[in-house]
Design a protein around this motif. Structure first.
Motif, mmCIF file in Angstrom:
data_model
loop_
_atom_site.group_PDB
_atom_site.id
_atom_site.type_symbol
_atom_site.label_atom_id
_atom_site.label_comp_id
_atom_site.label_asym_id
_atom_site.label_seq_id
_atom_site.Cartn_x
_atom_site.Cartn_y
_atom_site.Cartn_z
ATOM 1 N N PHE A 240 32.109 48.370 48.255
ATOM 2 C CA PHE A 240 31.334 47.636 47.234
ATOM 3 C C PHE A 240 31.967 46.258 47.027
ATOM 4 N N PRO A 241 31.536 45.252 47.791
ATOM 5 C CA PRO A 241 32.159 43.930 47.690
ATOM 6 C C PRO A 241 31.875 43.198 46.390
ATOM 7 N N HIS A 242 30.846 43.633 45.657
ATOM 8 C CA HIS A 242 30.489 42.940 44.413
ATOM 9 C C HIS A 242 30.190 43.970 43.325
ATOM 10 N N LEU A 243 31.106 44.058 42.374
ATOM 11 C CA LEU A 243 30.912 44.933 41.221
ATOM 12 C C LEU A 243 31.296 44.163 39.953
ATOM 13 N N PRO A 244 30.677 44.474 38.817
ATOM 14 C CA PRO A 244 31.028 43.783 37.559
ATOM 15 C C PRO A 244 32.325 44.330 36.963
ATOM 16 N N LEU A 245 33.432 44.119 37.687
ATOM 17 C CA LEU A 245 34.739 44.617 37.255
ATOM 18 C C LEU A 245 35.721 43.464 37.157
ATOM 19 N N PRO A 246 36.740 43.563 36.287
ATOM 20 C CA PRO A 246 37.713 42.471 36.101
ATOM 21 C C PRO A 246 38.378 42.020 37.395
ATOM 22 N N GLN A 247 38.742 42.953 38.290
ATOM 23 C CA GLN A 247 39.445 42.550 39.505
ATOM 24 C C GLN A 247 38.547 41.705 40.411
ATOM 25 N N TYR A 248 37.235 41.951 40.352
ATOM 26 C CA TYR A 248 36.292 41.142 41.124
ATOM 27 C C TYR A 248 36.153 39.750 40.505
ATOM 28 N N TRP A 249 36.114 39.706 39.173
ATOM 29 C CA TRP A 249 36.015 38.404 38.501
ATOM 30 C C TRP A 249 37.260 37.564 38.795
ATOM 31 N N LYS A 250 38.422 38.194 38.782
ATOM 32 C CA LYS A 250 39.664 37.471 39.081
ATOM 33 C C LYS A 250 39.667 36.984 40.529
ATOM 34 N N ARG A 251 39.202 37.836 41.438
ATOM 35 C CA ARG A 251 39.129 37.443 42.847
ATOM 36 C C ARG A 251 38.244 36.219 43.022
ATOM 37 N N ASP A 252 37.047 36.263 42.441
ATOM 38 C CA ASP A 252 36.092 35.161 42.598
ATOM 39 C C ASP A 252 36.594 33.885 41.934
ATOM 40 N N SER A 253 37.222 34.030 40.774
ATOM 41 C CA SER A 253 37.767 32.865 40.082
ATOM 42 C C SER A 253 38.906 32.246 40.885
ATOM 43 N N ALA A 254 39.761 33.103 41.451
ATOM 44 C CA ALA A 254 40.877 32.603 42.254
ATOM 45 C C ALA A 254 40.374 31.871 43.487
ATOM 46 N N GLN A 255 39.355 32.425 44.135
ATOM 47 C CA GLN A 255 38.806 31.786 45.335
ATOM 48 C C GLN A 255 38.267 30.397 45.005
ATOM 49 N N GLN A 256 37.579 30.278 43.893
ATOM 50 C CA GLN A 256 37.000 28.997 43.501
ATOM 51 C C GLN A 256 38.076 27.975 43.152
ATOM 52 N N LYS A 257 39.124 28.415 42.441
ATOM 53 C CA LYS A 257 40.178 27.488 42.035
ATOM 54 C C LYS A 257 40.992 27.007 43.235
ATOM 55 N N ILE A 258 41.337 27.927 44.151
ATOM 56 C CA ILE A 258 42.110 27.533 45.334
ATOM 57 C C ILE A 258 41.271 26.630 46.226
ATOM 58 N N SER A 259 40.007 27.007 46.408
ATOM 59 C CA SER A 259 39.111 26.183 47.216
ATOM 60 C C SER A 259 38.971 24.788 46.621
ATOM 61 N N SER A 260 38.868 24.699 45.310
ATOM 62 C CA SER A 260 38.740 23.390 44.650
ATOM 63 C C SER A 260 39.984 22.538 44.844
ATOM 64 N N ALA A 261 41.155 23.182 44.841
ATOM 65 C CA ALA A 261 42.402 22.441 45.055
ATOM 66 C C ALA A 261 42.432 21.820 46.444
ATOM 67 N N TYR A 262 42.014 22.604 47.444
ATOM 68 C CA TYR A 262 41.953 22.056 48.801
ATOM 69 C C TYR A 262 40.901 20.945 48.897
ATOM 70 N N MET A 263 39.741 21.178 48.294
ATOM 71 C CA MET A 263 38.670 20.194 48.363
ATOM 72 C C MET A 263 39.069 18.886 47.676
ATOM 73 N N SER A 264 39.825 18.995 46.603
ATOM 74 C CA SER A 264 40.281 17.798 45.902
ATOM 75 C C SER A 264 41.121 16.917 46.822
ATOM 76 N N LEU A 265 42.046 17.553 47.565
ATOM 77 C CA LEU A 265 42.894 16.782 48.475
ATOM 78 C C LEU A 265 42.089 16.265 49.667
ATOM 79 N N ILE A 266 41.183 17.087 50.182
ATOM 80 C CA ILE A 266 40.344 16.663 51.308
ATOM 81 C C ILE A 266 39.477 15.468 50.905
ATOM 82 N N ASN A 267 38.857 15.547 49.743
ATOM 83 C CA ASN A 267 38.008 14.445 49.274
ATOM 84 C C ASN A 267 38.805 13.160 49.066
#
Length: 530
Positions: A240-267
């Motif tokens: 179940f790759p997508h469930l309304p559970l805290p560990q999934y929310w943390k995973r998705d939030s972490a992915q977005q924040k790390i991705s944004s950090a890389y994108m900031s430097l790339i931009n």
């Protein structure tokens, strides 16, 4: 036609009659029947499978859909061994709705790792698990041909010239971490390796692979984000790759924040034109990530690939370094042997610890044997899957694995089996002084899947970095990173376990030690540089 209509009328009448009987039952009877049907179907299906001579024997299970998830999830290697004793090296089991055909041992490695890409697919097996962690368009969220090219793009950071520059950077990061986190004003203390090693490995990997500018963005909170991503690799995420559970929310939030950090430097670099392909992997990907078909990776895909590359540089090393610290904590004599090997090498050079170079790492044979032995006993991934795209025959058997099923191979099982390694449960780095199993090559034939030539042979029982087209390209980097981390500990500290050696935490798909039992007591050596 009249006969057919009569048959249909009879069938409809029978269905209606039985339905009316069912509707006339009490609620408790209705619930009982509804619950019973899946169990009856499950038993009949297993009986049917047992009568088929062209299928691998199926491990019996009582609970529909869940199958053997509990014994497999609690102790996979014990589960494999118990099944092998009953069915042989080839068998199948139900895992959360998926039929997994297992082939244990070196022949199984050959069967799965060297299977044709048209027949089995890692992408179809892992895409739903990895895409939420890494992001779209990279790793398993793209055709295999593009993944092979992405590996080639990433090899910029994995050359010998790069490794030579990494050694002092890793040493500096590790010593800096000790200074900031271990209270070097004291001569001794206690620390949990499962808290510090993931941070040490993410800091060293980011410094080497992503460069100084990106490393400055990393702190303990950034390491925690990678930890939250790590928790996206659990058995429940596999189903179940997508469930309304805290560990999934943390995973998705972490992915977005790390991705944004890389994108900031790339931009920033895009906007200023400050791109030097020789500076770090980020710039290299920005300058050289065009596929053979002429399509270039987008900047977002570059950011996503960086997440995957860095996790690859952190996953294995965090697990392996934690385990070798714990095993060495049980064996002070082995620590002294390592210290002797290291100081004798430095004395021969006429230098000190800060003179240890990339070339010197290969001369530290016992250090490398400790890493090999740790990887033998604790291969980071206990199971490797592929989804079957076309029916595949199991070699030297009458079994056929049908389309839609999965094949599973477990080098970690072979590496800890008495069938292939004497005293397999004993941590003994000295076994590698005489063993020829360390290469894991099997034969000297090579194949290039698009990211450089690698050994084609995968028939060895020792394959801690996998094999075939999906073999980890970071093996040499792992040995550099782990070698510097180990030598830095050995030169500066003595340590022992605070309790007993921890068990493996099988709840994750990575074979980590149980965190609460992973404490060591350290003591400064006389020559400690801190």
């Amino acid at each position: 036609m009249t006969s057919m209509n009569s048959t249909l009328d009879y069938a409809n009448e029978a269905i209606t009659k039985n339905l009316n009987i069912f509707l006339g039952l009490s609620l408790s009877y209705k619930i009982s029947i509804v619950l019973l049907i899946p169990f009856v179907y499950n038993l009949l299906w297993q009986l049917y499978c047992s009568l088929r001579t062209d299928r691998a024997p199926l491990v019996f299970h009582w609970i529909p859909w869940f199958g053997s998830a509990v014994p497999y999830g609690m102790q996979p290697y014990d589960f494999f061994e118990n099944c092998r004793k009953k069915y042989g090296d080839v068998f199948a089991f139900m895992l959360l709705g998926k039929v997994m055909t297992v082939y244990l041992g070196p022949k199984g490695h050959e069967f799965v790792f060297n299977a044709k890409v048209n027949d089995v697919s890692a992408e179809d097996a892992y895409k739903h698990l990895t895409t939420p962690v890494f992001g779209k368009g990279v790793i398993y969220d793209c055709p295999n041909s593009k993944l092979m090219e992405q590996k080639k793009f990433a090899k910029f950071a994995l050359t010998i010239d790069s490794f030579k520059t990494y050694v002092p950077k890793i040493r500096e990061e590790v010593l800096g971490y000790f200074k900031d986190h271990l209270n070097m004003d004291k001569n001794s203390g206690q620390v949990n390796v499962m808290k510090i090693q993931p941070e040490i490995t993410i800091f060293t990997a980011s410094r080497c692979l992503c460069g100084d500018e990106m490393r400055k963005k990393f702190d303990a909170s950034f390491a925690q984000l990678y930890s939250d991503l790590d928790k996206g690799f659990t058995p429940i995420n596999f189903v179940f790759p997508h469930l309304p559970l805290p560990q999934y929310w943390k995973r998705d939030s972490a992915q977005q924040k790390i991705s944004s950090a890389y994108m900031s430097l790339i931009n920033k670099r895009r906007s200023t034109g400050d791109i030097d392909p020789k500076r770090d992997l980020i710039d290299s990907l920005m300058a050289h990530s065009t596929y053979k078909d002429g399509v270039s990776m987008t900047d977002q895909e570059i950011a996503n690939l960086l997440i995957g590359v860095l996790m690859g540089g952190q996953h294995t090393s965090a697990s392996t370094s934690s385990w070798f610290l714990l095993h060495l904590g049980e064996n002070p004599e082995l620590q002294e042997q390592l210290y002797k090997e290291l100081t004798e090498l430095l004395n021969e050079k006429g230098g000190d610890f800060f003179d240890l170079s990339y070339e010197d790492l290969s001369k530290l044979s016992l250090h490398n044997s400790v890493i090999k032995e740790t990887l033998r006993m604790h291969m980071p991934l206990h199971s490797i899957f592929r989804k079957v795209k076309n029916p595949v025959r199991v070699p030297d058997s009458k079994y056929v694995v049908p389309k839609g099923h999965h094949v599973l191979v477990s080098p970690g099982y072979a590496q800890t089996s008495e069938r292939f390694f004497a005293f397999a449960d004993t941590f003994d780095p000295h076994r590698w002084e005489t063993s020829n199993a360390s290469s894991g090559k099997g034969d000297e034939k090579t194949v290039d899947y698009g990211f450089g030539a690698i050994s084609k042979g995968v028939s060895s029982p020792y394959l801690p970095f996998g094999g075939g087209r999906h073999r980890c390209i970071g093996e040499q980097f792992a040995y550099v990173q782990l070698g510097v981390i180990l030598s830095t500990y050995v030169y500066n500290f003595k340590w022992k376990l605070a309790g007993k050696l921890p068990d493996i935490d099988w709840a994750s798909m990575v074979t980590l030690p149980i965190e609460e039992d992973s404490n060591i007591i350290w003591e400064k050596r006389e020559g400690c540089v801190l």
